[in-house]
Scaffold this motif. Structure first.
Motif, PDB file in Angstrom:
ATOM      1  N   HIS A 190       0.856  -1.180   0.000  1.00 42.94           N
ATOM      2  CA  HIS A 190       0.000   0.000   0.000  1.00 42.94           C
ATOM      3  C   HIS A 190       0.900   1.241   0.000  1.00 42.94           C
ATOM      4  CE1 HIS A 190      -3.809  -2.159   0.971  1.00 42.94           C
ATOM      5  NE2 HIS A 190      -2.979  -3.009   1.543  1.00 42.94           N
ATOM      6  N   ILE A 191       0.787   2.060  -1.033  1.00 36.56           N
ATOM      7  CA  ILE A 191       1.552   3.307  -1.100  1.00 36.56           C
ATOM      8  C   ILE A 191       0.631   4.413  -0.585  1.00 36.56           C
ATOM      9  CG2 ILE A 191       2.842   4.890  -2.583  1.00 36.56           C
ATOM     10  CD1 ILE A 191       3.269   2.529  -4.496  1.00 36.56           C
ATOM     11  N   ASP A 192       0.785   4.768   0.679  1.00 35.44           N
ATOM     12  CA  ASP A 192      -0.184   5.655   1.320  1.00 35.44           C
ATOM     13  C   ASP A 192       0.193   7.130   1.268  1.00 35.44           C
ATOM     14  OD1 ASP A 192       1.908   5.637   3.101  1.00 35.44           O
ATOM     15  OD2 ASP A 192       0.827   4.622   4.711  1.00 35.44           O
ATOM     16  N   ASP A 193       1.322   7.444   0.603  1.00 37.01           N
ATOM     17  CA  ASP A 193       1.695   8.858   0.487  1.00 37.01           C
ATOM     18  C   ASP A 193       1.780   9.277  -0.984  1.00 37.01           C
ATOM     19  OD1 ASP A 193       3.989   7.467  -0.195  1.00 37.01           O
ATOM     20  OD2 ASP A 193       5.352   8.888   0.776  1.00 37.01           O
ATOM     21  N   MET A 194       0.927   8.666  -1.820  1.00 41.11           N
ATOM     22  CA  MET A 194       0.982   8.937  -3.251  1.00 41.11           C
ATOM     23  C   MET A 194       0.725  10.412  -3.565  1.00 41.11           C
ATOM     24  SD  MET A 194       1.382   7.311  -6.240  1.00 41.11           S
ATOM     25  CE  MET A 194       0.811   5.614  -6.090  1.00 41.11           C
ATOM     26  N   ALA A 195      -0.284  10.992  -2.931  1.00 40.78           N
ATOM     27  CA  ALA A 195      -0.657  12.370  -3.237  1.00 40.78           C
ATOM     28  C   ALA A 195       0.195  13.392  -2.503  1.00 40.78           C
ATOM     29  CB  ALA A 195      -2.131  12.600  -2.906  1.00 40.78           C
ATOM     30  N   ASP A 196       0.831  12.984  -1.418  1.00 41.45           N
ATOM     31  CA  ASP A 196       1.643  13.902  -0.612  1.00 41.45           C
ATOM     32  C   ASP A 196       2.877  13.151  -0.115  1.00 41.45           C
ATOM     33  OD1 ASP A 196       2.522  16.099   0.792  1.00 41.45           O
ATOM     34  OD2 ASP A 196       1.155  15.817   2.486  1.00 41.45           O
ATOM     35  N   PRO A 197       3.863  12.950  -0.996  1.00 40.17           N
ATOM     36  CA  PRO A 197       5.001  12.089  -0.657  1.00 40.17           C
ATOM     37  C   PRO A 197       5.818  12.606   0.522  1.00 40.17           C
ATOM     38  CG  PRO A 197       4.942  12.585  -3.008  1.00 40.17           C
ATOM     39  CD  PRO A 197       3.956  13.489  -2.354  1.00 40.17           C
ATOM     40  N   VAL A 198       6.345  11.668   1.279  1.00 42.19           N
ATOM     41  CA  VAL A 198       7.318  12.000   2.316  1.00 42.19           C
ATOM     42  C   VAL A 198       8.633  12.358   1.612  1.00 42.19           C
ATOM     43  CG1 VAL A 198       8.644  11.119   4.258  1.00 42.19           C
ATOM     44  CG2 VAL A 198       6.229  10.475   3.983  1.00 42.19           C
ATOM     45  N   VAL A 199       9.124  13.551   1.833  1.00 42.94           N
ATOM     46  CA  VAL A 199      10.319  14.023   1.146  1.00 42.94           C
ATOM     47  C   VAL A 199      11.527  13.875   2.068  1.00 42.94           C
ATOM     48  CG1 VAL A 199      11.422  15.947  -0.048  1.00 42.94           C
ATOM     49  CG2 VAL A 199       8.945  15.633  -0.210  1.00 42.94           C
ATOM     50  N   THR A 200      12.341  12.881   1.784  1.00 39.37           N
ATOM     51  CA  THR A 200      13.576  12.667   2.528  1.00 39.37           C
ATOM     52  C   THR A 200      14.650  13.615   2.011  1.00 39.37           C
ATOM     53  OG1 THR A 200      14.348  11.018   0.949  1.00 39.37           O
ATOM     54  CG2 THR A 200      12.982  10.226   2.789  1.00 39.37           C
ATOM     55  N   PRO A 201      15.739  13.801   2.739  1.00 44.42           N
ATOM     56  CA  PRO A 201      16.834  14.627   2.220  1.00 44.42           C
ATOM     57  C   PRO A 201      17.362  14.121   0.877  1.00 44.42           C
ATOM     58  CG  PRO A 201      17.131  14.270   4.573  1.00 44.42           C
ATOM     59  CD  PRO A 201      15.981  13.397   4.147  1.00 44.42           C
ATOM     60  N   GLU A 202      17.416  12.804   0.699  1.00 44.71           N
ATOM     61  CA  GLU A 202      17.895  12.246  -0.563  1.00 44.71           C
ATOM     62  C   GLU A 202      16.938  12.574  -1.704  1.00 44.71           C
ATOM     63  OE1 GLU A 202      19.572  10.221   2.868  1.00 44.71           O
ATOM     64  OE2 GLU A 202      17.484  10.533   2.255  1.00 44.71           O
ATOM     65  N   LEU A 203      15.635  12.496  -1.433  1.00 46.17           N
ATOM     66  CA  LEU A 203      14.646  12.813  -2.451  1.00 46.17           C
ATOM     67  C   LEU A 203      14.681  14.305  -2.792  1.00 46.17           C
ATOM     68  CD1 LEU A 203      12.338  11.869  -4.253  1.00 46.17           C
ATOM     69  CD2 LEU A 203      10.778  12.157  -2.324  1.00 46.17           C
ATOM     70  N   ALA A 204      14.851  15.139  -1.789  1.00 47.16           N
ATOM     71  CA  ALA A 204      14.938  16.578  -2.037  1.00 47.16           C
ATOM     72  C   ALA A 204      16.139  16.912  -2.922  1.00 47.16           C
ATOM     73  CB  ALA A 204      15.030  17.326  -0.713  1.00 47.16           C
ATOM     74  N   ALA A 205      17.261  16.247  -2.680  1.00 45.49           N
ATOM     75  CA  ALA A 205      18.462  16.482  -3.491  1.00 45.49           C
ATOM     76  C   ALA A 205      18.239  16.013  -4.926  1.00 45.49           C
ATOM     77  CB  ALA A 205      19.658  15.766  -2.877  1.00 45.49           C
ATOM     78  N   TRP A 206      17.571  14.888  -5.110  1.00 45.24           N
ATOM     79  CA  TRP A 206      17.283  14.372  -6.450  1.00 45.24           C
ATOM     80  C   TRP A 206      16.374  15.338  -7.201  1.00 45.24           C
ATOM     81  CZ3 TRP A 206      19.198   9.550  -8.191  1.00 45.24           C
ATOM     82  CH2 TRP A 206      18.716   9.108  -9.423  1.00 45.24           C
ATOM     83  N   ARG A 207      15.382  15.872  -6.500  1.00 50.58           N
ATOM     84  CA  ARG A 207      14.472  16.839  -7.130  1.00 50.58           C
ATOM     85  C   ARG A 207      15.217  18.096  -7.603  1.00 50.58           C
ATOM     86  NH1 ARG A 207       8.984  17.471  -3.481  1.00 50.58           N
ATOM     87  NH2 ARG A 207       7.964  15.507  -4.043  1.00 50.58           N
ATOM     88  N   GLU A 208      16.275  18.448  -6.926  1.00 46.87           N
ATOM     89  CA  GLU A 208      17.028  19.645  -7.290  1.00 46.87           C
ATOM     90  C   GLU A 208      17.981  19.367  -8.437  1.00 46.87           C
ATOM     91  OE1 GLU A 208      18.309  23.507  -7.471  1.00 46.87           O
ATOM     92  OE2 GLU A 208      16.556  22.634  -6.483  1.00 46.87           O
ATOM     93  N   GLY A 209      18.550  18.184  -8.475  1.00 51.05           N
ATOM     94  CA  GLY A 209      19.471  17.837  -9.546  1.00 51.05           C
ATOM     95  C   GLY A 209      20.875  18.343  -9.277  1.00 51.05           C
ATOM     96  N   PRO A 210      21.848  17.873 -10.054  1.00 49.76           N
ATOM     97  CA  PRO A 210      23.245  18.273  -9.845  1.00 49.76           C
ATOM     98  C   PRO A 210      23.473  19.747 -10.146  1.00 49.76           C
ATOM     99  CG  PRO A 210      23.010  16.995 -11.867  1.00 49.76           C
ATOM    100  CD  PRO A 210      21.684  16.931 -11.183  1.00 49.76           C
ATOM    101  N   ASP A 211      24.235  20.385  -9.283  1.00 49.53           N
ATOM    102  CA  ASP A 211      24.506  21.816  -9.455  1.00 49.53           C
ATOM    103  C   ASP A 211      25.334  22.109 -10.697  1.00 49.53           C
ATOM    104  OD1 ASP A 211      23.158  22.351  -7.109  1.00 49.53           O
ATOM    105  OD2 ASP A 211      24.966  22.268  -5.864  1.00 49.53           O
ATOM    106  N   ASP A 212      26.162  21.157 -11.116  1.00 51.20           N
ATOM    107  CA  ASP A 212      27.114  21.425 -12.190  1.00 51.20           C
ATOM    108  C   ASP A 212      26.554  21.149 -13.583  1.00 51.20           C
ATOM    109  OD1 ASP A 212      26.939  18.695 -11.943  1.00 51.20           O
ATOM    110  OD2 ASP A 212      29.106  18.325 -11.924  1.00 51.20           O
ATOM    111  N   PHE A 213      25.253  20.856 -13.679  1.00 50.64           N
ATOM    112  CA  PHE A 213      24.663  20.638 -15.003  1.00 50.64           C
ATOM    113  C   PHE A 213      23.796  21.843 -15.346  1.00 50.64           C
ATOM    114  CE2 PHE A 213      22.204  18.982 -18.460  1.00 50.64           C
ATOM    115  CZ  PHE A 213      23.026  18.031 -19.046  1.00 50.64           C
ATOM    116  N   PRO A 214      24.016  22.471 -16.518  1.00 54.67           N
ATOM    117  CA  PRO A 214      23.276  23.690 -16.856  1.00 54.67           C
ATOM    118  C   PRO A 214      21.799  23.411 -17.097  1.00 54.67           C
ATOM    119  CG  PRO A 214      24.585  22.963 -18.725  1.00 54.67           C
ATOM    120  CD  PRO A 214      24.985  22.105 -17.568  1.00 54.67           C
ATOM    121  N   CYS A 215      20.969  24.300 -16.628  1.00 51.46           N
ATOM    122  CA  CYS A 215      19.521  24.194 -16.813  1.00 51.46           C
ATOM    123  C   CYS A 215      18.917  25.582 -16.667  1.00 51.46           C
ATOM    124  CB  CYS A 215      18.906  23.237 -15.800  1.00 51.46           C
ATOM    125  SG  CYS A 215      17.119  23.028 -15.954  1.00 51.46           S
TER     126      CYS A 215
END
Length: 422
Positions: free
Chosen positions: A10-35
């Motif tokens: 049961h994935i009970d946080d589908m609509a409001d995911p628990v954001v871990t530090p690792e997930l937050a970093a992934w959402r931000e992406g690497p600093d050294d890649f242009p965007c």
């Protein structure tokens, strides 16, 4: 616990995911890649990474790249990391194209490698295509693509005996990190570097792969893609298949076993480029497909979207699946009964061995005992729901009206004998 009583997930946080530090970093992406990046900047980065500058004939890929990027920046819910991922994919695809063109320039005999009687598997996402292609790939008379090879089809310098191909290591590292963020993905669709994967990865090199749509919401791109003929892109895929076969030492050609849901909406293009192909099309109730697909994409959206918006995802993919199915219905007669078969999901699940024999007869292949034993070995090693069974909630979490959905897909139910699952 056995395969008959799988562990329920049961994935009970589908609509409001628990954001871990690792997930937050992934959402931000690497600093050294242009965007962001422009199309010219993507091409320049690919040239800088490879030291090459010849992309070959412009089959329209430059225009398509521009449309993809325009659509990417219109997706307001995508995080910076989500955009970076797509940009990295675009750079990788263009670098791969440069390497393919360079390899063929140095070895023009590659274009003489025959591509004869390939077997294509098409079908909706979540309709059994991955299981089927991995199963049949146990037949060593057929050649297929692993995930790592589809991601980087041109090999680097020769490796010492026993050394792991760095392409495989890169793929395993990336998908291992991704899997750590979304551990339930293994129960839905594991991305393992050595597993057999989709050949539509090769269409990335012509900027005509619908996989972009799994990573972000690109209605502008989808409209452009469907409005233009895709035959030239499948011709480019054929060239890449020749290059891969040549690198494997198969200069007299191989019989390819290939699969992708995208093939459902490209039957006419495939027939034009691969006229002697065998086409296997799996069919599953699109309502059940959407239950599974929206859950899989909605779960992985936590790595790239903020907010995740499950109802918006369901609306998008309901429309996209309808487009795919309408194209399939319109193009189905491109392949006649002597070269194609429709595989109903419920019939396949009820008798996998019998379905394999039907496919083999259609493809003109015998099934010697040693080959059949290898195929049966895959089935025993990979029971359904071995990693657990995800509980879906298309109505609650995604806000979908099932009755309205069935009315919307009536044209598909009328064309193919699909069992409505629930």
């Amino acid at each position: 616990m056995n395969a008959a009583t799988p562990r329920l997930i049961h994935i009970d946080d589908m609509a409001d995911p628990v954001v871990t530090p690792e997930l937050a970093a992934w959402r931000e992406g690497p600093d050294d890649f242009p965007c962001p990046m422009t199309a010219d900047e993507v091409l320049a980065r690919a040239m800088a990474e490879t030291g090459l500058d010849d992309f070959g004939e412009d089959t329209g890929f430059r225009t398509r790249l521009g449309v993809i990027l325009d659509a990417l920046y219109e997706d307001e819910g995508l995080t910076r990391g989500g955009r970076v991922f797509v940009l990295q994919q675009a750079v990788r695809a263009m670098a791969n194209r440069l390497r393919v063109e360079d390899l063929i320039r140095r070895h023009p005999e590659i274009l003489d490698v025959p591509v004869e009687k390939p077997i294509f598997i098409a079908g909706l996402p979540r309709s059994g295509t991955t299981h089927l292609v991995n199963w049949l790939s146990r037949d060593d008379r057929l050649d297929s693509l692993t995930l790592w090879e589809s991601e980087e089809p041109v090999a680097g310098p020769p490796l010492p005996p026993g050394e792991t191909d760095p392409r495989m290591a890169r793929s395993a590292a990336y998908w291992g990190a991704f899997g750590a963020l979304v551990p339930h993905m293994t129960a839905m669709h594991e991305m393992a570097a050595n597993d057999i994967h989709e050949d539509n990865e090769l269409l990335f090199m012509d900027m005509n792969c619908y996989n972009w749509e799994f990573s972000c919401r690109l209605p502008r791109w989808t409209a452009h893609y469907l409005a233009h003929d895709r035959t030239a892109s499948y011709a480019y895929e054929r060239k890449v298949l020749q290059a891969i076969a040549w690198q494997r030492g198969r200069k007299n050609g191989v019989r390819w076993l290939l699969k992708s849901p995208q093939h459902m909406e490209n039957l006419a293009a495939i027939k034009a480029v691969f006229p002697d192909a065998t086409m296997v099309i799996t069919h599953r109730d699109p309502v059940d497909v959407l239950r599974s697909l929206t859950t899989m994409l909605g779960y992985s959206d936590r790595t790239r979207r903020d907010p995740v918006d499950p109802p918006g995802l369901a609306r998008l993919w309901t429309g996209r699946i309808e487009k795919l199915l309408r194209e399939c219905v319109a193009q189905r007669d491109a392949f006649g009964p002597e070269q194609s078969i429709d595989v109903a999901f419920h019939e396949y699940m009820a008798d996998q061995e019998g379905m394999a024999r039907r496919i083999y007869r259609l493809a003109g292949l015998d099934l010697p005992p040693e080959t059949e034993a290898r195929l049966l070995g895959y089935l025993s090693e990979n029971p359904r729901h071995a990693q657990g069974k995800v509980v879906y909630d298309l109505e609650g979490v995604f806000g979908v009206d099932i009755a309205a959905l069935r009315e919307r897909f009536a044209f598909y139910y009328e064309r193919f004998p699909v069992k409505q699952e629930n």
